[in-house]
Every structure is written in C-alpha cells, then in structure tokens.
Design a protein around this motif. Structure first.
Motif, PDB file in Angstrom:
ATOM      1  N   PHE A  66      -9.545  39.385  24.043  1.00 59.26           N
ATOM      2  CA  PHE A  66     -10.215  40.544  23.461  1.00 59.26           C
ATOM      3  C   PHE A  66     -11.264  41.129  24.393  1.00 59.26           C
ATOM      4  N   VAL A  67     -11.189  40.701  25.650  1.00 64.41           N
ATOM      5  CA  VAL A  67     -12.223  41.136  26.593  1.00 64.41           C
ATOM      6  C   VAL A  67     -12.326  42.649  26.664  1.00 64.41           C
ATOM      7  N   GLU A  68     -11.193  43.304  26.474  1.00 57.94           N
ATOM      8  CA  GLU A  68     -11.224  44.754  26.662  1.00 57.94           C
ATOM      9  C   GLU A  68     -11.704  45.493  25.424  1.00 57.94           C
ATOM     10  N   ILE A  69     -12.014  44.747  24.380  1.00 54.06           N
ATOM     11  CA  ILE A  69     -12.315  45.426  23.123  1.00 54.06           C
ATOM     12  C   ILE A  69     -13.536  46.331  23.230  1.00 54.06           C
ATOM     13  N   LYS A  70     -14.533  45.919  24.042  1.00 54.18           N
ATOM     14  CA  LYS A  70     -15.744  46.725  24.128  1.00 54.18           C
ATOM     15  C   LYS A  70     -15.486  48.047  24.847  1.00 54.18           C
ATOM     16  N   GLU A  71     -14.431  48.053  25.658  1.00 56.25           N
ATOM     17  CA  GLU A  71     -14.125  49.302  26.333  1.00 56.25           C
ATOM     18  C   GLU A  71     -13.273  50.213  25.461  1.00 56.25           C
ATOM     19  N   LEU A  72     -12.686  49.619  24.467  1.00 59.82           N
ATOM     20  CA  LEU A  72     -11.728  50.400  23.701  1.00 59.82           C
ATOM     21  C   LEU A  72     -12.306  50.993  22.417  1.00 59.82           C
ATOM     22  N   VAL A  73     -13.266  50.272  21.818  1.00 59.97           N
ATOM     23  CA  VAL A  73     -13.834  50.787  20.577  1.00 59.97           C
ATOM     24  C   VAL A  73     -15.125  51.529  20.899  1.00 59.97           C
ATOM     25  N   GLY A  74     -15.137  52.823  20.589  1.00 56.35           N
ATOM     26  CA  GLY A  74     -16.291  53.620  20.999  1.00 56.35           C
ATOM     27  C   GLY A  74     -17.325  53.788  19.902  1.00 56.35           C
ATOM     28  N   GLY A  75     -16.873  54.015  18.690  1.00 62.56           N
ATOM     29  CA  GLY A  75     -17.833  54.242  17.618  1.00 62.56           C
ATOM     30  C   GLY A  75     -17.117  54.265  16.283  1.00 62.56           C
ATOM     31  N   TYR A  76     -17.872  54.367  15.214  1.00 64.54           N
ATOM     32  CA  TYR A  76     -17.248  54.363  13.893  1.00 64.54           C
ATOM     33  C   TYR A  76     -17.982  55.340  12.982  1.00 64.54           C
ATOM     34  N   MET A  77     -17.331  55.710  11.919  1.00 63.24           N
ATOM     35  CA  MET A  77     -18.010  56.444  10.852  1.00 63.24           C
ATOM     36  C   MET A  77     -17.202  56.260   9.563  1.00 63.24           C
ATOM     37  N   ILE A  78     -17.831  56.605   8.460  1.00 64.36           N
ATOM     38  CA  ILE A  78     -17.144  56.460   7.176  1.00 64.36           C
ATOM     39  C   ILE A  78     -17.075  57.833   6.501  1.00 64.36           C
ATOM     40  N   VAL A  79     -15.871  58.222   6.112  1.00 59.98           N
ATOM     41  CA  VAL A  79     -15.717  59.520   5.451  1.00 59.98           C
ATOM     42  C   VAL A  79     -15.068  59.327   4.076  1.00 59.98           C
ATOM     43  N   GLU A  80     -15.270  60.305   3.267  1.00 59.02           N
ATOM     44  CA  GLU A  80     -14.713  60.292   1.931  1.00 59.02           C
ATOM     45  C   GLU A  80     -13.643  61.367   1.864  1.00 59.02           C
ATOM     46  N   ALA A  81     -12.506  61.049   1.258  1.00 61.96           N
ATOM     47  CA  ALA A  81     -11.456  62.063   1.134  1.00 61.96           C
ATOM     48  C   ALA A  81     -10.517  61.676   0.000  1.00 61.96           C
ATOM     49  N   ALA A  82      -9.783  62.659  -0.499  1.00 58.08           N
ATOM     50  CA  ALA A  82      -8.864  62.403  -1.605  1.00 58.08           C
ATOM     51  C   ALA A  82      -7.770  61.445  -1.174  1.00 58.08           C
ATOM     52  N   ASP A  83      -7.321  61.613   0.071  1.00 56.93           N
ATOM     53  CA  ASP A  83      -6.270  60.721   0.565  1.00 56.93           C
ATOM     54  C   ASP A  83      -6.360  60.605   2.085  1.00 56.93           C
ATOM     55  N   LEU A  84      -5.458  59.838   2.631  1.00 59.45           N
ATOM     56  CA  LEU A  84      -5.462  59.586   4.070  1.00 59.45           C
ATOM     57  C   LEU A  84      -5.403  60.883   4.866  1.00 59.45           C
ATOM     58  N   ASP A  85      -4.552  61.795   4.429  1.00 55.57           N
ATOM     59  CA  ASP A  85      -4.423  63.057   5.161  1.00 55.57           C
ATOM     60  C   ASP A  85      -5.737  63.829   5.185  1.00 55.57           C
ATOM     61  N   GLY A  86      -6.438  63.788   4.053  1.00 55.07           N
ATOM     62  CA  GLY A  86      -7.725  64.481   3.992  1.00 55.07           C
ATOM     63  C   GLY A  86      -8.725  63.864   4.949  1.00 55.07           C
ATOM     64  N   ALA A  87      -8.709  62.536   5.039  1.00 55.41           N
ATOM     65  CA  ALA A  87      -9.629  61.852   5.950  1.00 55.41           C
ATOM     66  C   ALA A  87      -9.275  62.170   7.402  1.00 55.41           C
ATOM     67  N   ILE A  88      -7.962  62.222   7.663  1.00 57.45           N
ATOM     68  CA  ILE A  88      -7.514  62.548   9.026  1.00 57.45           C
ATOM     69  C   ILE A  88      -7.994  63.942   9.417  1.00 57.45           C
ATOM     70  N   GLU A  89      -7.971  64.840   8.456  1.00 56.91           N
ATOM     71  CA  GLU A  89      -8.405  66.211   8.754  1.00 56.91           C
ATOM     72  C   GLU A  89      -9.872  66.241   9.186  1.00 56.91           C
ATOM     73  N   VAL A  90     -10.687  65.458   8.459  1.00 57.96           N
ATOM     74  CA  VAL A  90     -12.110  65.400   8.824  1.00 57.96           C
ATOM     75  C   VAL A  90     -12.272  64.816  10.226  1.00 57.96           C
ATOM     76  N   ALA A  91     -11.579  63.702  10.486  1.00 52.59           N
ATOM     77  CA  ALA A  91     -11.712  63.031  11.771  1.00 52.59           C
ATOM     78  C   ALA A  91     -11.211  63.905  12.904  1.00 52.59           C
ATOM     79  N   ARG A  92     -10.104  64.595  12.651  1.00 47.09           N
ATOM     80  CA  ARG A  92      -9.526  65.434  13.697  1.00 47.09           C
ATOM     81  C   ARG A  92     -10.469  66.574  14.078  1.00 47.09           C
ATOM     82  N   GLY A  93     -11.223  67.013  13.103  1.00 42.80           N
ATOM     83  CA  GLY A  93     -12.136  68.127  13.368  1.00 42.80           C
ATOM     84  C   GLY A  93     -13.357  67.718  14.168  1.00 42.80           C
ATOM     85  N   CYS A  94     -13.624  66.433  14.253  1.00 45.51           N
ATOM     86  CA  CYS A  94     -14.834  65.980  14.954  1.00 45.51           C
ATOM     87  C   CYS A  94     -14.689  66.221  16.459  1.00 45.51           C
TER      88      CYS A  94
END
Lengths: 114, 414
Positions: A66-94
C-alpha cells in the motif's frame, strides 16, 4: 437523503513545470466558490486533503503493497444526493477533481434503515 | 476580490520574502509563494476567507520557505551552515533604508542595467506582476523557451548581485532612468501590440501601476516619472477606441472621440503639468506632449500639427531615432503638404529594422501617392501589405489605401 463519500484518486504528480500561475489559481478559486455555491445544499462536508497513512492489520506493519496509497488518495468530501447519479453530478462539477490525472470515487454511505 | 488579487499578492510576497531572505533564494521564494496561493485555493473555500488575506498568505509562504530552505534537497548545499534566520539583511541589495516599499525595491533590483532589457522585462513580469511563463510568452509574443532563457539569465545576474551587494544610495539615482525605460517598454509592448487586444490592457495597466508606485515614493518622484505617467495615461485614454466593436483596428480619424476616456485624459494632463515643474526634459516629456495634442484636438482636422512637429523636434534632440523622424515627417506633411513630408525624410537612410517594417513602407506609399508618384506609391504599398505583422494591420493598411484620402497620414502611425 443518502450521503456519499467522494474520494479523489490521482496519478502521482508529474515533475513537469506546469505549476499554475497566480491568475490561473485565482480562476480555480473562483470556479471552486461558484461550484460550492451551486451545490451548497448537497455539500455535507467539504472534507479536506489527505496526507500520509498506513494500513494497520494483524500482520506486522510494513509499507507493504500500500506504499503508493498516499500518492493516490488526494482528498475526500461527503455529499448528499437522491442517488448515486446525483452524487456523481455534484462530484463531476467540482473544479479540478476530474481531469486527465485525477478521478473521483463516489461511494454510498449506507446507514441502517436509511 | 479584485481581479488581479492573486497576481499582485504574489508580487508583494515575492518582493518581501526576497528582502528578508536574500535574492539568492529567489526561486525558493517563488515556489513558497506559489505553495501559499495553492493552499489558499484549497483552504479558503472550506474555512472561509481570512480577515487579513495578505497576513495569511505571508504566514503560509514564510513557513513554506523556511521548510524548503531547511530541508530542500536542491538547496541543502548552500544552507548547510546557516539557518535562514541567521542570514543577515545586509546580504540583500540594501535598498531598505531608501525604499521602504518592498515591491518598489524589487522593481529597482529587476531593472539591472547589466541585463538585456528583454530579461529585465521578463523578470519584472514574473516577480512583480505575478505572470506565469506561458502568460509572459503570450503577452510578449515570444516562445516559452525564450521566456525561460530570459528568466534564468535574470536570476543568475540577480544572484550575482546579491552576493556582491549593491549600494542603493549610490545606485538609486543612476538606476531610475533604467526603471523608467523598463516601465515604458512594458507599456509600449502592450500599447503598440496589435495582435492580442485582450492581453495588451494587462501590460498597460501593470506599467501604470508600477509607475505610480515609483511616483508615490520620494526616491522616484521625479519630473521624468511624472512625464512617463502622463504619457501612459494619455495613451491609455484612447486605447479602447482604437478598436471597433467588431475588433477591427481603427485609424485615428475613424475613432469615435467620445469613446476616449475623459478621466484618464485628465489624469494624464495633470501629470503632464507636474512633469513641467523642474528643469528636466526627457523623451517622455516630448512623447506626452504629442499624446496630449492628439488628446486635446476636438477633431482630426483641428489637430495642432505645428505643436506636434515641435514636440517631435524636441524628441529628436533628447532621443534621436529614425522612427521619430518618420512620425515627424507625417506631421510635416499634414501641415505643409506631402512634398514637404518627403523632403523631411530625404537623406535619412533608415536602419534595416525600420526599412523592413510596414510602417516605413506605408508612410512612403502614402506620401508618394499624394505627390503623384503612382509607381513608387504602388511599390511601397505592396511592401507594406507584405510586411504587415498581422491580419488586423493588413486590413487597416488596405482600407487606408483604398480610401486614399489626403491629409490623413498621421492617422496611419498613431
């Protein structure tokens, strides 16, 4: 409303001299603020950048596979949405989240009975 | 937030950190400021903008710089024996006593006469104005590799300066003309560049900003500085009117004078008045005089060409150049007719750069046409079209020759 964990995964930064200029950074800042405003109702936790980490298991601790994990995970956030597609829309817009060298994993946070 | 906030903050932070840590660390300073701005982009939207943004940025870039200098692999060798805190301020070019303003101080540092002007411009745009390499390349119409080369040459020279130290008190007066020259050049790049109108305004605004910085300080408040400010504000007043709504370049007589910016014009005239206090007369005085005459003329026909000729005569005395004589000939033709214009250029052998420019060919084409020399006019006309640096200029020239209306020649070169 279901919540979703968004985890940014990116390729290790290339060493090219491609650092953004102050103007470009200001433009990024403006875009980010605009995005935040647009989805303010759905952004539960804007999270933050993730730094060094280590996987802890029963096995003796090593950097192991897992040595490379620190290079691969950049950040996180939590969003609320009706469904997965709605959440994807929010994330895609970032701004900057989805690019040639970076993508985002959107995972539903399951709550019992939720 | 002001549109250029990040750029200008970058200039101030780089200048301040260079004073505190020494010019030899310029690159580390630039990296640290970059890191701080990036941190702001990532943090501010989450936590809200801090009350004092500059203080926040300063703290973060200062910390990033310390980290970099302590642990940075690239610079470990240089710093193995001294912590940054122990680097005394005297290692810096010691302008501090004279120039409290770090940005102004950095401007004087960038205008190093031992550097080619192109390098002085590049390093000023990078460190003082906060433009990135690609942005500089776009604005100066050179390749990015050329910008890197100029910057690297400038950094080497500034490092050498830093290690030698340079005496601000002795150098200040001597260096002011060079500072004015670089600001003038910056403005000219923006003002005369006919290729990317959206980008030129940036350069003009930056030049004006730096000149005000200079004028506001006792060390820079000099009649020549005021004359340069007059010149830039007067030209700035007409900048937008040089372009039609559809993006076409407009001849002076085609411009809608109501679109000239009256407040800019007023500021320019006020500085022109201030520049006359004292006994200095620089090329900026003469050029501002010409710009003021054009600005004050109620119409193209009512321009006081005799005064413009007098200004060109003065300009020729303080800064002789065949380009100025070419402009002067146009004004002469406006007053005394095309023959007199041609006569004014007689015996003047233009240097290759000017003879190979569309301007020289275009003016001669016009004068010959009006003198009734159709063959010579046609030759020059074709040369001008061939040499036009951009489609916009070519269109303007073609329109100019089609109209073939006499007494408008000054319009061509303004």
């Amino acid at each position: 409303m279901p919540k979703f964990l968004c985890v940014q995964r990116s390729l290790p930064a290339s060493d090219e001299r491609s650092a953004p200029s102050p103007s470009e950074m200001q433009a990024m800042y403006a875009k980010f603020n605009a995005w935040r405003e647009e989805f303010s109702d759905q952004l539960v936790d804007l999270g933050g950048k993730l730094g060094d980490g280590r996987l802890v298991t029963e096995e003796p601790v090593t950097d192991g596979p897992f040595v490379e994990i620190k290079e691969l995970v950049g950040g996180y956030m939590i969003v609320e949405a009706a469904d997965l597609d709605g959440a994807i829309e929010v994330a895609r817009g970032c701004p900057g989240l989805v690019s040639a060298r970076s993508g985002v994993e959107v995972i539903e946070i399951q709550t019992p009975g939720g | 937030m002001e549109a250029a906030y990040f750029r200008h903050a970058s200039g101030e932070l780089v200048s301040t950190l260079c004073r505190r840590f020494g010019l030899q660390h310029l690159e580390a300073v630039e990296d640290a400021v970059q890191a701080a701005l990036l941190a702001a982009v990532e943090t501010w939207p989450r936590q809200g903008e801090p009350d004092d943004q500059m203080a926040w940025l300063y703290r973060v870039s200062h910390r990033a710089l310390l980290d970099e200098l302590r642990t940075g692999h690239r610079r470990r060798r240089i710093l193995s024996e001294q912590w940054p805190e122990s680097v005394p301020d005297t290692l810096d070019p010691r302008l501090a006593g004279e120039l409290r303003d770090d940005l102004l101080r950095m401007l004087f540092v960038c205008c190093d006469p031992e550097l080619p002007v192109a390098s002085q411009l590049a390093i000023a745009l990078k460190t003082l104005c906060g433009f990135g390499v690609r942005e500089i390349a776009l604005r100066l119409f050179v390749a990015e590799t050329a910008v890197y080369k100029r910057l690297s040459r400038a950094r080497t020279q500034l490092r050498a300066r830093a290690s030698k130290g340079f005496d601000a008190i002795a150098d200040l007066d001597a260096r002011r003309p060079q500072v004015l020259r670089v600001i003038h050049q910056l403005f000219t790049e923006g003002h005369l560049s006919l290729r990317a109108p959206a980008l030129r305004r940036d350069l003009c605004d930056e030049a004006i900003r730096l000149a005000h910085l200079l004028a506001d300080h006792p060390a820079g408040a000099h009649p020549d500085t005021f004359a340069l400010l007059a010149l830039m504000h007067l030209h700035s007043a007409r900048l937008d009117a040089r372009m039609s709504a559809s993006g076409e370049l407009l001849l002076l007589e085609e411009q809608d004078r109501r679109r000239w910016d009256a407040s800019q014009m007023q500021i320019g005239l006020a500085f022109l008045a201030r520049s006359a206090e004292g006994d200095s007369f620089s090329r900026y005085h003469a050029e501002a005089g010409i710009a003021a005459e054009h600005g004050l003329a109620p119409s193209f026909e009512e321009t006081r060409w005799d005064r413009i000729i007098a200004c060109y005569d003065q300009l020729e005395r303080v800064a002789p150049s065949p380009l100025h004589r070419l402009h002067r000939a146009v004004a002469v033709a406006a007053v005394e007719g095309p023959e007199a214009g041609l006569a004014a250029l007689e015996g003047d052998v233009p240097p290759t750069w000017l003879e190979g420019s569309y301007l020289w060919a275009a003016v001669l084409a016009d004068l010959h046409r009006r003198c009734g020399h159709p063959r010579r006019a046609r030759e020059r006309h074709e040369a001008a079209l061939r040499l036009a640096p951009s489609p916009a200029v070519r269109d303007l020239l073609a329109r100019r020759f089609e109209r073939a209306d006499p007494d408008e020649d000054e319009a061509l070169v303004r």
